[in-house]
Scaffold this motif. Structure first.
Motif, PDB file in Angstrom:
ATOM      1  N   GLY C 151     -21.399  -6.113  -6.200  1.00  7.92           N
ATOM      2  CA  GLY C 151     -21.878  -5.708  -4.881  1.00  7.92           C
ATOM      3  C   GLY C 151     -20.734  -5.190  -4.049  1.00  7.92           C
ATOM      4  N   GLY C 152     -20.632  -5.716  -2.829  1.00  7.04           N
ATOM      5  CA  GLY C 152     -19.603  -5.246  -1.907  1.00  7.04           C
ATOM      6  C   GLY C 152     -20.213  -5.168  -0.522  1.00  7.04           C
ATOM      7  N   PRO C 153     -19.376  -4.906   0.470  1.00  7.27           N
ATOM      8  CA  PRO C 153     -19.876  -4.899   1.852  1.00  7.27           C
ATOM      9  C   PRO C 153     -21.022  -3.917   2.085  1.00  7.27           C
ATOM     10  N   HIS C 154     -20.957  -2.741   1.463  1.00  2.00           N
ATOM     11  CA  HIS C 154     -21.929  -1.701   1.795  1.00  2.00           C
ATOM     12  C   HIS C 154     -23.234  -1.801   1.016  1.00  2.00           C
ATOM     13  N   THR C 155     -23.410  -2.873   0.254  1.00  2.00           N
ATOM     14  CA  THR C 155     -24.677  -3.047  -0.455  1.00  2.00           C
ATOM     15  C   THR C 155     -25.825  -3.296   0.514  1.00  2.00           C
ATOM     16  N   LEU C 156     -25.490  -3.698   1.735  1.00  5.21           N
ATOM     17  CA  LEU C 156     -26.531  -3.970   2.719  1.00  5.21           C
ATOM     18  C   LEU C 156     -27.450  -2.763   2.845  1.00  5.21           C
ATOM     19  N   LYS C 157     -26.875  -1.582   2.901  1.00  4.79           N
ATOM     20  CA  LYS C 157     -27.677  -0.377   3.020  1.00  4.79           C
ATOM     21  C   LYS C 157     -27.884   0.306   1.671  1.00  4.79           C
ATOM     22  N   TYR C 158     -26.837   0.274   0.834  1.00  7.93           N
ATOM     23  CA  TYR C 158     -26.868   1.119  -0.356  1.00  7.93           C
ATOM     24  C   TYR C 158     -27.275   0.407  -1.645  1.00  7.93           C
ATOM     25  N   GLY C 159     -27.376  -0.905  -1.614  1.00  6.11           N
ATOM     26  CA  GLY C 159     -27.763  -1.610  -2.830  1.00  6.11           C
ATOM     27  C   GLY C 159     -26.563  -1.910  -3.718  1.00  6.11           C
ATOM     28  N   THR C 160     -26.807  -2.692  -4.759  1.00 15.40           N
ATOM     29  CA  THR C 160     -25.721  -3.116  -5.649  1.00 15.40           C
ATOM     30  C   THR C 160     -25.625  -2.162  -6.839  1.00 15.40           C
ATOM     31  N   THR C 161     -24.762  -2.512  -7.786  1.00 13.23           N
ATOM     32  CA  THR C 161     -24.515  -1.624  -8.927  1.00 13.23           C
ATOM     33  C   THR C 161     -25.805  -1.211  -9.631  1.00 13.23           C
ATOM     34  N   THR C 162     -26.728  -2.141  -9.776  1.00  9.46           N
ATOM     35  CA  THR C 162     -27.947  -1.828 -10.541  1.00  9.46           C
ATOM     36  C   THR C 162     -28.730  -0.680  -9.917  1.00  9.46           C
ATOM     37  N   ASN C 163     -28.588  -0.478  -8.624  1.00  8.90           N
ATOM     38  CA  ASN C 163     -29.285   0.627  -7.971  1.00  8.90           C
ATOM     39  C   ASN C 163     -28.584   1.970  -8.182  1.00  8.90           C
ATOM     40  N   HIS C 164     -27.439   1.935  -8.823  1.00  9.10           N
ATOM     41  CA  HIS C 164     -26.650   3.161  -8.947  1.00  9.10           C
ATOM     42  C   HIS C 164     -26.301   3.512 -10.393  1.00  9.10           C
ATOM     43  N   VAL C 165     -26.826   2.768 -11.328  1.00  5.78           N
ATOM     44  CA  VAL C 165     -26.577   3.094 -12.729  1.00  5.78           C
ATOM     45  C   VAL C 165     -27.812   3.775 -13.292  1.00  5.78           C
ATOM     46  N   LEU C 166     -27.637   4.981 -13.809  1.00  5.48           N
ATOM     47  CA  LEU C 166     -28.771   5.756 -14.295  1.00  5.48           C
ATOM     48  C   LEU C 166     -28.960   5.584 -15.796  1.00  5.48           C
ATOM     49  N   ALA C 167     -27.864   5.599 -16.510  1.00  4.38           N
ATOM     50  CA  ALA C 167     -27.945   5.525 -17.964  1.00  4.38           C
ATOM     51  C   ALA C 167     -26.680   4.879 -18.508  1.00  4.38           C
ATOM     52  N   LEU C 168     -26.786   4.380 -19.735  1.00  9.09           N
ATOM     53  CA  LEU C 168     -25.663   3.659 -20.347  1.00  9.09           C
ATOM     54  C   LEU C 168     -25.570   4.003 -21.817  1.00  9.09           C
ATOM     55  N   GLU C 169     -24.354   3.936 -22.331  1.00 14.85           N
ATOM     56  CA  GLU C 169     -24.205   3.856 -23.769  1.00 14.85           C
ATOM     57  C   GLU C 169     -23.666   2.468 -24.072  1.00 14.85           C
ATOM     58  N   LEU C 170     -24.258   1.851 -25.068  1.00 18.79           N
ATOM     59  CA  LEU C 170     -23.951   0.452 -25.355  1.00 18.79           C
ATOM     60  C   LEU C 170     -23.606   0.317 -26.832  1.00 18.79           C
ATOM     61  N   VAL C 171     -22.551  -0.423 -27.141  1.00 17.84           N
ATOM     62  CA  VAL C 171     -22.334  -0.828 -28.529  1.00 17.84           C
ATOM     63  C   VAL C 171     -22.948  -2.216 -28.664  1.00 17.84           C
ATOM     64  N   LEU C 172     -23.964  -2.297 -29.464  1.00 20.92           N
ATOM     65  CA  LEU C 172     -24.682  -3.571 -29.617  1.00 20.92           C
ATOM     66  C   LEU C 172     -23.839  -4.571 -30.406  1.00 20.92           C
ATOM     67  N   PRO C 173     -24.197  -5.832 -30.327  1.00 22.40           N
ATOM     68  CA  PRO C 173     -23.410  -6.843 -31.052  1.00 22.40           C
ATOM     69  C   PRO C 173     -23.372  -6.645 -32.568  1.00 22.40           C
ATOM     70  N   ASP C 174     -24.207  -5.758 -33.111  1.00 17.62           N
ATOM     71  CA  ASP C 174     -24.086  -5.483 -34.549  1.00 17.62           C
ATOM     72  C   ASP C 174     -23.268  -4.221 -34.815  1.00 17.62           C
ATOM     73  N   GLY C 175     -22.684  -3.652 -33.734  1.00 18.04           N
ATOM     74  CA  GLY C 175     -21.826  -2.487 -33.926  1.00 18.04           C
ATOM     75  C   GLY C 175     -22.560  -1.159 -33.829  1.00 18.04           C
ATOM     76  N   GLU C 176     -23.876  -1.196 -33.661  1.00  9.29           N
ATOM     77  CA  GLU C 176     -24.631   0.053 -33.520  1.00  9.29           C
ATOM     78  C   GLU C 176     -24.494   0.588 -32.097  1.00  9.29           C
ATOM     79  N   ARG C 177     -24.517   1.902 -31.975  1.00  7.59           N
ATOM     80  CA  ARG C 177     -24.461   2.506 -30.643  1.00  7.59           C
ATOM     81  C   ARG C 177     -25.863   2.871 -30.187  1.00  7.59           C
ATOM     82  N   LEU C 178     -26.108   2.665 -28.896  1.00 10.42           N
ATOM     83  CA  LEU C 178     -27.447   2.914 -28.384  1.00 10.42           C
ATOM     84  C   LEU C 178     -27.335   3.500 -26.990  1.00 10.42           C
ATOM     85  N   ARG C 179     -28.133   4.552 -26.727  1.00  3.69           N
ATOM     86  CA  ARG C 179     -28.169   5.117 -25.377  1.00  3.69           C
ATOM     87  C   ARG C 179     -29.403   4.614 -24.660  1.00  3.69           C
ATOM     88  N   LEU C 180     -29.220   4.182 -23.430  1.00  5.16           N
ATOM     89  CA  LEU C 180     -30.322   3.636 -22.641  1.00  5.16           C
ATOM     90  C   LEU C 180     -30.475   4.436 -21.357  1.00  5.16           C
TER      91      LEU C 180
END
Lengths: 459, 461, 479
Positions: C151-180
């Motif tokens: 978060g941070g001070p300005h989340t009051l108006k703008y929201g936290t990280t979850t409101n600002h992440v559009l997409a992710l690339e993730l390496v799963l615990p089995d080593g596979e790559r996945l786009r979300l």
């Protein structure tokens, strides 16, 4: 999981009161200093070696963590901390970022001294370094001989030839060395430069004449100029420029002749004892003359002298209080704006030991903005280290190059005519780098630019 | 006679498939946990060709777990139903044997005016929530089509309305959820406070999860301050390519709560007096402080404000130059909302696309080539595209439109979802497009949260 | 615990020996993050430079049955970035490239090691910024922000990280790559991006993040409101919020914090005579701000407060630097600092703060408060010295009581720092065993074998809270 440090070490187990039982051991002296760190990590992104490596180990927080661990006896005082203590540039950018006031530069110097004391650093390179720092640099005659030799090499273009076949570690100093100025520029300053009368009353054409004219009472005061070691030999022109600019601003400039090298390089290399010796000589050299300030135009020397109290409490503190950077002094008293101008687009790159070591950031910019024609443009990250760091570019060329390259990229993006920096190490490093990357900018000390502006009014 | 769910046209072709019966012992078991009145047999309801003649209605949240356990025991997959307005979304619930209604889980359990938060049960109609807040300083930031839609249904489908520009996505306003998972485990997540990282953000799994992982019981929502000033404006954007830049600049004004670009044919339905030659219609709702709304209205070149010379020092967005907006006719926003949820006739298709805003021109060009009618929310890149099919259209006609929509989405850097289609088309195609790379992970999640596979079967990709 | 020799060889083959550390004295700096209360030495630290290396490292760890934990700048305050059970730290600090900035669509694609503030700086020429601004933004990384849903001070108006992440690339615990997710910010089906954000690095390693950028506000005003005490400041915050105003930030800084900050490099000239200072930031169209300032002035006057306005951008920036340096500045009070993090319904702030003060007094602890008042997000800071075992015990006891007091009024035990190791055994204060079982199912769907940052968030063994109430707190069984 466990609570950190609990019972991990006899020195801290039990109910040790805060600041109570101070551990014994190599870093016991700085133990209290390491406790200032609350591990917030705000220093990380300011640290050049962390940014290069991404290693917590090579960050200020990581290094303090290791120092504390050694002081507490959790780990042996060994190669890891010794390497890190020297991989650190000592740029002290972390001090500017640190909200809890960790005196990192101080911790680093003590750690390096302990490394030397414990004999954790050996080898030919170290012996050569110590010889140069103890026997050559602080000795005016030997330093002059060495610079003369360099001048001959450069004149015969042997330095270029040598670069080709010398191993990298030995070639690096040659590649970095600036063109040795002609003998005339290396002539020592007169022991006294008289102040110029207030420019408001002096006609433009009078300036250089009044430079030598006698004025019964110094209008703004008298300052002592610290000339240092390498500065005098390789950047003597900057001293002359500094004296002229100060004179033009109404100061009488006196150069005490018994002064010596400030000892910063030696202290940074872990040779605190020798640095203390040099300081004693300087204390004496500057004690006699009555003056309003001691002007130091080399940021590294200035930072060291401002912290003289750490080496010699009492006397050192008194000296430290008198130290001024010339730009800081001009900002304080108010620059008499040059009637001449200096048409150029300039980037001011903060020397670490001015911005972090002496906390002087805005004064040089304010002064330079008063130079007619000079357009000061900000480049990205002006307060980060250029990689020179004393003799770091000689001891850690790869890291130094990587850091320099980052710096030059940001400078190139701003496309300046001039790059300004008030420290001899930075000037050498930035000149060598610009040469290598083909930057068109001229790298100058800010006092040189001011001086040119004052002199331009004559023509 | 099959009863069509609100958004889904009844299958016009072929006889309705027979509704599956429910074994007597299963009926007994369900009545034992849901009460005598908790299980109703009724005329079959058709959902995308799946005919359902029984509805189990747990009388309260505590009864949901036991009901689900009975369903698991008897192997009876159920389709969860709130207001029934969005049963046509997602893949057809093939294999569902009965409906599970959340209607009895209704009502606001807490309205905290001091903190601007509200907790309501999943079966509460949105209208009830809006009514409860009518005189309050707060408003509920949800405005999807169909006000009889329930909170649970709206969250499960992550449905948005025209005001999503100002309101954000449903995921952004949910603070906490109370859910019963497929195996009857009752689990809360989140809380009632507006900032919370205590544990995994499970709510995100359920919002837009099509009810596949659990039955929503209640939700804590974050309310928004009711704006002091609201104005609905419209303007003609013509047919030139500059309409996209202008529309986007308008939609990005700070006080724009809703902003839609509507193609000429749909615009005629929205404002009947408007000539089709006027081209695309921009419909905007500005909301906020008096001063902020007035400023944005001025930038939009409203007739009343344009008379006054533009104040020096204002920053008109370049994209807005030349725009002349005027007050829209009353109820225009409501008609827009209704339009968003409509499909043409029994064999119409409706796609929802999400694309990058600066590619809307290319996207709409491709869609128009496929004879789609478009409703575009430029700031968010959401496009609703309707395609009308002939009554005797076959799967190849659907595939042509589907392919065009997917290609348009790809050109726009986003994706397309088939929201409404005749049952025979939906049964033959995956409404989410090709199986996504996340499919194995989704299957694992489904298995963990609904091991017997009894919740909204087959809905997800 | 040392890493299997085979694993070290495999890791060195992937990244070279320069970027794989394994000697104890080299590993020591990674034994804790911003929370010094908990520590655990990793068995190795490895520094990948691209996604491919991350995937190979994960697969190598799996081959040798060794857990692993991703780490950014290590500024987290809940022990989330320490490796338990002899795990390997996968240090993502050198995955630090900004891959794309798309000004027209207001988004950027970055690697996880990009520093939060550096991102905002890089997109500034486009008239944009990255809104989530945790106080450590000068150093903390986007990857870490995603893991903690910072978060941070300005989340009051703008929201936290979850409101600002559009997409992710993730390496799963089995080593596979996945786009979300999708760069559009919408999701065709299940919102897996929302599930991963805030999962504290336990469901995989994020290797690429597409973030939403926000237009720089046209105008910004920062007010400094001086109160006699923290409680009256809290009441004023409540009055402002219920009046329908949405300031960008509302932060309360108490007297002791002001004293510490003003002694530091972040000194901003904050008034030394006020019992508490409320920092209010308003942003938006220039025309809209003056009436808002007047409303706030009137609402604060009710509490007898004085309102000052930042004179210019430079002063505004100094105020915020002072606010954000506050945590570190506490280092001036004592060698250690325990930064608590809890959220209560905003209207309950006055009573909760009084209660927190009473708890710390009773335990003879030095408390200071600097917190996100608009969100009800408390940060009671306790200064202490970890070498003093008695004081340490009192810190731990008070910490628990503070959390209990927050939960008692409908609050939660973390608003932005995460659970990590710090609070995992307090999860039972907020959640039932069934609630936690549901969370465990989510984690297990991604990481069935529990190799990805084990020992974080959920109490282990799963129901130890129920089975053994005495197992709560910090007195765990040592490794």
């Amino acid at each position: 999981m466990r609570q950190l440090f609990e019972g991990a070490d006899p020195a801290v187990s039990g109910a040790a009161a805060p600041g109570g039982a101070i551990p014994e051991g190599p870093l016991a002296a700085i133990y209290a200093g390491t406790l200032d760190c609350v591990h917030c990590g705000l220093c990380l992104s300011s640290c050049p070696t962390y940014r290069e490596t991404g290693r917590e180990l090579s960050s200020p927080r990581g290094r303090v963590h290791l120092m504390r661990a050694v002081a507490e006896g959790r780990i042996e005082f060994g190669a890891t901390l010794a390497e890190e203590a020297y991989l650190c540039l000592g740029c002290r950018a972390c001090e500017t970022a640190c909200p809890s006031g960790v005196r990192f530069g101080r911790l680093l110097e003590e750690t390096r001294a302990a490394v030397e004391h414990a004999g954790l650093r050996r080898g030919f390179a170290r012996r050569l370094e110590r010889f140069a720092l103890r026997r050559v640099i602080p000795n005016r005659r030997r330093l002059r001989l060495a610079v003369d030799a360099l001048a001959w090499l450069q004149r015969l273009r042997l330095d270029r030839a040598a670069l080709a076949w010398l191993p990298r570690r030995l070639a690096a100093p040659l590649a970095l060395a600036p063109r040795v100025p002609p003998r005339a520029a290396r002539r020592p300053l007169p022991w006294r430069t008289r102040p110029v009368m207030d420019l408001a009353v002096a006609s433009q054409s009078d300036v250089m004449r009044t430079h030598r004219a006698s004025v019964p009472k110094p209008p703004r005061g008298r300052v002592l100029l610290f000339t240092g070691c390498v500065m005098s030999e390789l950047f003597g022109d900057v001293h002359h420029a500094t004296a002229r600019v100060l004179a033009a601003n109404g100061f009488e400039v006196v150069v005490p002749h018994s002064q010596v090298c400030c000892g910063a390089l030696q202290a940074h290399a872990g040779d605190a004892a020798f640095a203390r010796e040099l300081l004693r000589i300087n204390l004496e050299a500057f004690a006699g003359a009555r003056a309003d300030a001691i002007v130091v135009n080399s940021a590294g020397c200035g930072a060291a002298l401002r912290e003289a109290g750490d080496w010699l409490p009492g006397e050192g503190d008194a000296l430290a209080r008198r130290i001024r950077d010339p730009l800081e002094l001009l900002d304080e008293v108010g620059l008499r704006p040059p009637a001449g101008s200096m048409h150029a687009r300039a980037c001011y790159d903060d020397p670490c030991h001015l911005v972090h070591g002496q906390r002087i950031r805005e004064a040089p910019r304010r002064v330079l903005r008063n130079v007619p024609g000079l357009e000061l443009v900000e480049h990205e990250d002006p307060t980060s280290c250029c990689g020179a760091a004393g003799i770091y570019n000689l001891t850690h060329p790869e890291m130094s190059d990587a850091i320099l390259e980052r710096k030059l990229r940001t400078l190139a993006a701003a496309d300046p005519d001039l790059i300004l920096s008030g420290n001899p190490g930075c000037l050498m490093q930035l000149r060598a780098g610009s040469r290598r990357l083909g930057l068109r900018a001229e790298v100058l000390h800010p006092m040189t630019v001011l001086d040119r502006a004052y002199r331009n009014q004559e023509s | 006679m099959p009863v069509a769910s609100d958004d889904t046209p009844a299958a016009a072709v072929g006889p309705p498939p027979p509704a599956p019966a429910l074994a007597a012992d299963a009926q007994r078991a369900l009545r034992a946990v849901a009460g005598e009145a908790g299980l109703q047999e009724h005329a079959p309801i058709d959902v995308d060709g799946v005919s359902l003649a029984f509805t189990v209605e747990p009388p309260d949240a505590d009864a949901v777990g036991p009901v689900l356990r009975v369903l698991a025991e008897h192997g009876l997959p159920a389709l969860v139903r709130g207001g029934g307005s969005r049963l046509g979304l997602g893949n057809p619930p093939i294999g569902a044997r009965l409906l599970l209604s959340t209607r009895a889980l209704s009502g606001i359990t807490e309205l905290d005016v001091a903190d601007g938060v509200l907790c309501a049960r999943a079966g509460t109609p949105l209208r009830t929530l809006h009514d409860a807040l009518e005189d309050s300083v707060w408003e509920l930031p949800l405005d999807p089509p169909a006000s009889h839609a329930t909170l649970g249904g709206v969250l499960a489908t992550a449905a948005v309305g025209p005001r999503h520009g100002g309101f954000g996505r449903p995921r952004d306003i949910v603070l906490g959820l109370d859910v019963t998972l497929g195996d009857g485990l009752r689990a809360r997540c989140g809380g009632r406070v507006v900032k919370n990282v205590t544990g995994y953000d499970l709510a995100k799994l359920h919002i837009g999860g099509f009810g596949a992982f659990g039955v929503l019981l209640s939700a804590w929502l974050r309310l928004r301050p009711r704006p002091a000033c609201v104005r609905v404006l419209s303007a003609s954007l013509g047919d030139g390519p500059e309409r996209w830049e202008r529309g986007l600049a308008a939609a990005r004004l700070p006080s724009a709560r809703a902003a839609a670009l509507i193609d000429p044919a749909l615009a005629a339905a929205l404002e009947p007096s408007r000539p089709a030659s006027a081209g695309w219609l921009l419909l905007m709702e500005l909301a906020g402080d008096e001063a902020a709304v007035a400023r944005d209205a001025r930038l939009l070149g409203t007739a009343c404000e344009a008379a006054a010379a533009p104040r020096p020092g204002t920053r008109p967005s370049d994209g807005l130059v030349g725009l002349v907006a005027s007050e829209a006719s009353p109820g225009a926003l409501g008609r827009l909302r209704a339009l968003q949820g409509e499909t043409f006739g029994p064999v119409g298709l409706r796609f929802r696309l999400a694309v990058l805003p600066d590619r809307l021109g290319a996207v709409s060009e491709r869609l128009e080539r496929a004879a789609a009618e478009l409703l575009v929310f430029p700031a968010s890149g959401v496009v609703f595209a309707r395609v009308s099919l002939d009554l005797d259209a076959d799967l190849s006609a659907v595939d042509r439109a589907w392919l065009a929509a997917r290609e348009a989405a790809r050109a726009g850097g986003g994706f397309a979802v088939l929201e409404a289609a005749p049952p025979w088309a939906k049964r033959a195609r995956n409404v989410f497009g090709e199986a996504p790379a996340t499919a194995p992970l989704l299957r694992t999640l489904k298995h963990r949260f609904d091991p017997a596979g009894i919740l909204n079967p087959h809905r997800l990709p | 615990m040392t890493a299997p020799a085979g694993l070290l060889a495999a890791l060195r083959e992937i990244v070279g020996s320069e970027r794989c550390l394994s000697r104890r004295e080299e590993l020591l700096p990674w034994e804790c993050d911003g929370l010094t209360l908990h520590g655990s030495l990793p068995s190795a630290v490895v520094l990948p430079r691209d996604t491919h290396e991350v995937a190979r490292i994960v697969r190598a760890c799996r081959r040798f049955d060794t857990p692993f934990v991703p780490r950014g700048a290590g500024t987290g305050l809940s022990g989330g970035a320490i490796a338990l059970d002899g795990g390997v730290v996968i240090e993502c600090a050198k995955l630090d490239r900004i891959l794309a900035i798309d000004g027209a669509n207001r988004l950027a694609v970055v690697q996880p090691g990009v520093v939060n503030a550096a991102l905002s700086q890089a997109v500034r020429p486009h008239g944009l910024f990255y809104a989530p601004d945790p106080s450590s933004q000068m150093a903390c990384t986007i990857g870490g922000n995603v893991a903690e849903n910072a978060g941070g001070p300005h989340t009051l108006k703008y929201g936290t990280t979850t409101n600002h992440v559009l997409a992710l690339e993730l390496v799963l615990p089995d080593g596979e790559r996945l786009r979300l997710g999708s760069a559009t910010g919408w999701s065709p089906g299940v919102d897996l991006v929302g599930v991963v954000v805030g999962s504290e690095g336990t469901v995989g390693i994020v290797t690429e993040v597409t973030v939403r950028l926000t237009p720089l506000p046209e105008a910004t005003e920062t007010l400094l409101v001086l109160f006699a005490d923290v409680v009256s400041a809290c009441r004023a915050v409540g009055a402002v919020i219920t009046s329908g105003l949405v300031p960008a930030a509302m932060e309360i800084v108490d007297r002791r914090t002001i004293d510490a900050v003003e002694a530091s490099v972040y000194a901003a000239g904050l008034p030394r005579d006020a019992g508490a200072v409320l920092l209010v930031e308003l942003d938006g169209p220039a025309e809209a701000l003056p009436p808002q300032i007047e409303r706030i002035r009137a609402l604060c006057a009710v509490e007898g407060a004085r309102v000052q306005r930042a004179r210019d951008d430079a002063e505004r920036e100094r105020f915020w630097r002072a606010r954000k340096g506050a945590f570190g500045a506490m280092g001036r009070l004592a060698p250690d600092l325990y930064v608590h993090d809890a959220v209560v319904p905003r209207s309950r702030l006055p009573e909760v703060l009084a209660r927190v003060g009473e708890i710390c007094d009773r335990h003879r602890l030095r408390l200071s408060n600097v917190f996100h008042a608009g969100d009800g997000n408390l940060h009671p800071n306790i200064s202490f010295d970890r070498r003093d075992a008695d004081e340490l015990a009192r810190v731990v006891a008070a910490g628990r009581e503070i959390l209990e007091a927050c939960v008692a009024v409908g609050g939660v035990i973390s608003g932005e720092h995460g659970i990590g190791t710090e609070k995992r055994d307090f999860m039972g204060l907020v959640f039932s065993a069934d609630d936690l079982e549901a969370q465990h199912r989510l984690r297990a769907a991604f990481d069935p074998d529990g190799v990805c940052n084990p020992g974080k968030i959920l109490p282990t063994p799963r129901f130890c809270v129920e089975a053994n109430p005495k197992a709560r707190g910090y007195d765990h069984v040592p490794l």
